[in-house]
Design an enzyme around this catalytic site. Structure first.
Site, short mmCIF file in Angstrom:
data_model
loop_
_atom_site.label_atom_id
_atom_site.label_comp_id
_atom_site.label_asym_id
_atom_site.label_seq_id
_atom_site.Cartn_x
_atom_site.Cartn_y
_atom_site.Cartn_z
N HIS A 13 -21.00 18.14 43.13
CA HIS A 13 -21.31 16.97 42.31
C HIS A 13 -21.68 15.77 43.18
CE1 HIS A 13 -20.45 13.58 39.51
NE2 HIS A 13 -20.92 14.43 38.61
N SER A 34 -23.28 11.35 34.30
CA SER A 34 -23.11 11.17 35.75
C SER A 34 -24.41 10.81 36.44
CB SER A 34 -22.59 12.46 36.39
OG SER A 34 -21.19 12.54 36.35
N ASP A 79 -16.62 10.04 44.62
CA ASP A 79 -17.06 11.31 44.05
C ASP A 79 -16.40 12.44 44.83
OD1 ASP A 79 -18.92 13.33 42.76
OD2 ASP A 79 -19.91 11.49 42.13
#
Length: 457
Positions: A245, A401, A213
């Site tokens: 994120h 996600s 990520d």
């Protein structure tokens, strides 16, 4: 001559981040709820719901006396000013002049160089037992023709574009009538997550869990006590990823049980690869950085990998994922993608060897932007998930996600209970226990149904 790899070629950028940064500034104390009032303003342009939500600063045609851009106030009865619609931003799917080939022979590489290809770098993936070569294509030759030329050589069959992969999220509140939006208890309850047995230590995770990520803020108060190792693989010459994120995804798995975002498997060893960099307004990881991430995670002995990202199909990526699953016994879990119901299948989720996860809200309604198709395996909560921001506090996020960590956490517990399980057996158990949603039986919206963890422990 080939040059030794000194960092990934990730040229990533954050398409949805506010220039003002991701925090509004500390308010001088108070609990998480107070801090959240001036919390992260990241991804302000990402949430299209904000444009039509009541009280939004970008709400169009509202009543009242409002200053114009010139500083003068419009009369309350004045006609709304015409606004020019913003053109959609189309992000590139691949590096413009690059082809990547795996394990090409010296003779074939010499032939390509004689034809005008340039060897930009070689990347040794010691744990995956392969060597990648990044080639710049000759002037005047289309990228498709260049790729096909490499594939035509005896050792060039495994060649493809240097594709880009991006995470799958949207910001802000999605429509929901559930009363428990300030915590993630609705999501835990709908899949019957074994929170009580976890709290007593009888359902712990004893295998390392991998994820690829963006960066992660390990100092975030919500991440207190997390067993987190962060591996930085992005190119130091490029702008680093923002820890937005990655922090959000990691918090869902390993957040402090006493915080606003209790982690599903707090206490588990999480090995996180930051494979993202920024290029202007785009944050992305390229193919080479993803493969380097796989190589690093295999070396750390992970049994499951969380991929809350998506991008184009790629021959090298497919081969590497298949090796991890079929030869190394690693379960790979990936996001279905947020390109909408008519979007093309996203990868790596659409590979046969990967567990593809889509998202639903607290009422088991599919996320409106989730991609569909015959590759969808499981459904998990992923709408209005409270998760850590990059600096402090928490905010609601939606997207496929955020459904992936639920399946990843379940797999980690399964493998901790029985380390002999193969990825195929893990898949069969998850599918066999899933709660059917939508049309009876398998369908391309919900896959085999909602993740059910009632018998996980």
């Amino acid at each position: 001559m080939p040059v030794e790899w000194q960092g990934s070629t990730i040229s990533a950028a954050w398409a949805d981040d506010d220039d003002g940064g991701d925090d509004g500034g500390d308010n001088g104390g108070g609990d998480d709820r107070d801090n959240d009032r001036d919390d992260d303003r990241d991804d302000d342009r990402d949430d299209d719901d904000r444009r039509s939500s009541p009280g939004s600063r970008t709400e169009r045609g509202g009543s009242g006396d409002r200053p114009s851009r010139s500083g003068q106030r419009r009369p309350a009865n004045a006609a709304p000013q015409a606004t020019r619609p913003r053109a959609p931003v189309v992000l590139p799917t691949r590096a413009p002049s690059e082809v990547v080939v795996s394990d090409a022979s010296a003779e074939d590489l010499a032939q390509l160089v004689s034809e005008g290809f340039v060897i930009e770098a070689t990347v040794n993936l010691d744990n995956l037992n392969r060597v990648l070569t990044r080639l710049t294509t000759p002037p005047g030759l289309s990228l498709e023709a260049a790729r096909d030329r490499v594939r035509a050589l005896p050792s060039g069959n495994v060649a493809d574009f240097n594709h880009y992969y991006r995470f799958e999220q949207k910001e802000g509140l999605e429509a929901s009538s559930h009363a428990c939006l300030h915590e993630n208890c609705p999501a835990w309850e709908m899949i019957e997550w074994p929170q009580l047995t976890q709290a007593s230590g009888t359902c712990s995770v004893r295998v390392p869990v991998g994820m690829i990520d963006t960066g992660i803020n390990s100092e975030h108060e919500i991440m207190a006590g997390a067993r987190l190792e962060l591996i930085q693989l992005s190119d130091a010459s490029l702008a680093p990823s923002k820890a937005i994120h990655g922090t959000a995804v990691a918090s869902l798995m390993t957040g402090d049980p006493q915080s606003r975002v209790p982690g599903l498997i707090h206490g588990a060893e999480i090995i996180a690869v930051d494979a993202f960099s920024r290029n202007g307004a785009d944050e992305r990881a390229d193919l080479v950085s993803l493969l380097r991430g796989f190589d690093a995670l295999k070396a750390r002995g992970v049994r499951v990998i969380n991929l809350s990202l998506a991008g184009p199909g790629n021959r090298l990526l497919e081969q590497a994922v298949a090796q991890l699953v079929q030869e190394d016994g690693i379960v790979v879990v990936a996001a279905a993608g947020n390109a909408g119901p008519k979007g093309e299948p996203a990868y790596p989720a659409a590979f046969d060897t990967v567990l593809a996860v889509t998202a639903v809200d607290a009422r088991a309604r599919v996320y409106r932007k989730a991609q569909r198709g015959p590759h969808i395996d499981l459904t998990a909560p992923g709408v209005n998930m409270l998760s850590a921001t990059s600096i402090r506090g928490a905010r609601l996020k939606s997207g496929t996600s955020f459904a992936v960590p639920f399946v990843t956490a379940a797999v980690a517990i399964m493998l901790s209970t029985d380390a002999t399980l193969t990825p195929e057996q893990v898949r069969a158990k998850l599918i066999g226990s899933a709660r059917d949603l939508g049309a009876p039986g398998y369908d391309e919206i919900f896959g085999h149904g909602l993740l059910n963890t009632s018998n996980l422990c």
